[in-house]
Design a protein around this motif. Structure first.
Motif, PDB file in Angstrom:
ATOM      1  N   SER A  52       0.824  -1.215   0.000  1.00 53.59           N
ATOM      2  CA  SER A  52       0.000   0.000   0.000  1.00 53.59           C
ATOM      3  C   SER A  52       0.854   1.259   0.000  1.00 53.59           C
ATOM      4  CB  SER A  52      -0.939   0.008   1.215  1.00 53.59           C
ATOM      5  OG  SER A  52      -1.896  -1.025   1.120  1.00 53.59           O
ATOM      6  N   ILE A  53       1.995   1.200   0.659  1.00 49.40           N
ATOM      7  CA  ILE A  53       2.920   2.339   0.659  1.00 49.40           C
ATOM      8  C   ILE A  53       3.519   2.522  -0.731  1.00 49.40           C
ATOM      9  CG2 ILE A  53       5.166   3.134   1.518  1.00 49.40           C
ATOM     10  CD1 ILE A  53       4.400   1.881   4.233  1.00 49.40           C
ATOM     11  N   VAL A  54       3.917   1.426  -1.371  1.00 45.17           N
ATOM     12  CA  VAL A  54       4.466   1.496  -2.728  1.00 45.17           C
ATOM     13  C   VAL A  54       3.422   2.070  -3.689  1.00 45.17           C
ATOM     14  CG1 VAL A  54       5.293   0.132  -4.690  1.00 45.17           C
ATOM     15  CG2 VAL A  54       6.107  -0.394  -2.380  1.00 45.17           C
ATOM     16  N   SER A  64      11.026   6.643   2.317  1.00 49.51           N
ATOM     17  CA  SER A  64      10.382   7.047   1.072  1.00 49.51           C
ATOM     18  C   SER A  64      10.388   5.924   0.049  1.00 49.51           C
ATOM     19  CB  SER A  64      11.102   8.265   0.482  1.00 49.51           C
ATOM     20  OG  SER A  64      12.437   7.916   0.125  1.00 49.51           O
ATOM     21  N   VAL A  65       9.488   6.062  -0.937  1.00 52.17           N
ATOM     22  CA  VAL A  65       9.442   5.170  -2.089  1.00 52.17           C
ATOM     23  C   VAL A  65       9.479   6.050  -3.334  1.00 52.17           C
ATOM     24  CG1 VAL A  65       8.048   3.512  -3.388  1.00 52.17           C
ATOM     25  CG2 VAL A  65       8.144   3.375  -0.893  1.00 52.17           C
ATOM     26  N   PRO A  71       9.714  10.645  -6.199  1.00 54.37           N
ATOM     27  CA  PRO A  71       9.091  10.193  -4.954  1.00 54.37           C
ATOM     28  C   PRO A  71       7.588   9.961  -5.118  1.00 54.37           C
ATOM     29  CG  PRO A  71      10.562  12.038  -4.531  1.00 54.37           C
ATOM     30  CD  PRO A  71      10.438  11.927  -6.023  1.00 54.37           C
ATOM     31  N   VAL A  72       7.098   8.882  -4.530  1.00 50.59           N
ATOM     32  CA  VAL A  72       5.663   8.586  -4.529  1.00 50.59           C
ATOM     33  C   VAL A  72       4.997   9.446  -3.468  1.00 50.59           C
ATOM     34  CG1 VAL A  72       3.912   6.830  -4.070  1.00 50.59           C
ATOM     35  CG2 VAL A  72       5.978   6.228  -5.353  1.00 50.59           C
ATOM     36  N   SER A  73       4.054  10.275  -3.876  1.00 57.22           N
ATOM     37  CA  SER A  73       3.373  11.168  -2.925  1.00 57.22           C
ATOM     38  C   SER A  73       1.860  10.972  -2.937  1.00 57.22           C
ATOM     39  CB  SER A  73       3.701  12.632  -3.259  1.00 57.22           C
ATOM     40  OG  SER A  73       3.312  12.944  -4.580  1.00 57.22           O
TER      41      SER A  73
END
Length: 255
Positions: A52-54, A64-65, A71-73
């Protein structure tokens, strides 16, 4: 191969009735373009939280990913996500189900329709395009769900126990099917599974997590001496048992 996905020092905490809980702690790994990587670990170790974070659905507490260095925001259009259930809408035909993601993203064009039709044809569902989900087998439904995700042309596929709702025999056939499609389409894949055999047979690498808080215990490079690799064929190779025993022992220590 070049790096497309990178997780750096990801830690995830959440509030529970009895206080703060750390689900993941200091997770770092990368995935190369076109690579298939699986994540295994004890129940409750944070595997789905990590996915889910990815995907950008939830944000990490720390770390961070990034995808392609960005960066995934939030939820990224570069991500395609398949869950345990196929989530096909029973009142829509297979063709309309496959078109759903394109409709939501307002990407329906003549070109995208032709692409969907080509996917249905290539992967054996074109003659079923006017049927409804209840008229398809479990394996065909999962294939339709995969094509629905392919239709929006994501860079990265996330599979969260995507085959767990299928019976064992169907599951074996579908993993071969899905692996073939993802490799043919050259899609980068990150899969969460509780099935060690599934992870080994489909993956280029397997990430083993400890019990909660999930940390990376080891990352296994999976290699088989086969001219044409298939998940079913991998299960018959002598190396398979060693990979299985090594990962099982690592998981058993932390159960």
């Amino acid at each position: 191969m070049n790096e497309i996905l990178k997780a750096e020092h990801v830690t995830a905490k959440y509030q529970a009735e009895n206080g703060e809980v750390t689900a993941l702690e200091d997770i770092s790994f990368s995935v190369n373009r076109g690579e298939f990587v699986s994540i295994v670990g004890p129940s409750g170790c944070g595997k789905s939280t990590l996915l889910s974070i990815v995907a950008g659905i939830i944000r990490p507490t720390h770390g961070s990913v990034s995808i392609g260095g960005v960066p995934v925001s939030g939820i990224s259009p570069q991500i395609g996500y398949m869950l345990q259930r196929d989530n096909l809408l029973e009142w829509r035909s297979i063709f309309k189900n496959v078109m759903l993601g394109l409709e939501i993203r307002k990407m329906v064009t003549r070109e995208s329709i032709r692409y969907v039709e080509s996917l249905l044809s290539t992967y054996g569902l074109y003659e079923f395009r006017d049927k409804y989900p209840s008229q398809l087998s479990g394996g065909m439904r999962q294939r339709a769900a995969l094509i629905r995700t392919l239709a929006v042309k994501p860079e990265i596929f996330l599979l969260d126990e995507a085959f767990s709702a299928l019976d064992y025999q169907t599951r074996l056939a579908v993993t071969d099917d899905v692996y073939r499609i993802l490799k043919k389409e050259n899609k980068t894949t990150l899969m969460v599974t509780h099935d060690i055999s599934e992870g080994i047979s489909m993956s280029d690498r397997v990430i083993v997590l400890t019990k909660r808080p999930g940390k990376i215990r080891r990352i296994h490079d999976i290699e088989f001496k086969m001219e044409q690799r298939t998940p079913m064929g991998c299960r018959e190779q002598p190396e398979f048992r060693k990979y299985f025993n090594d990962i099982w022992k690592e998981l058993d220590v932390h159960v």
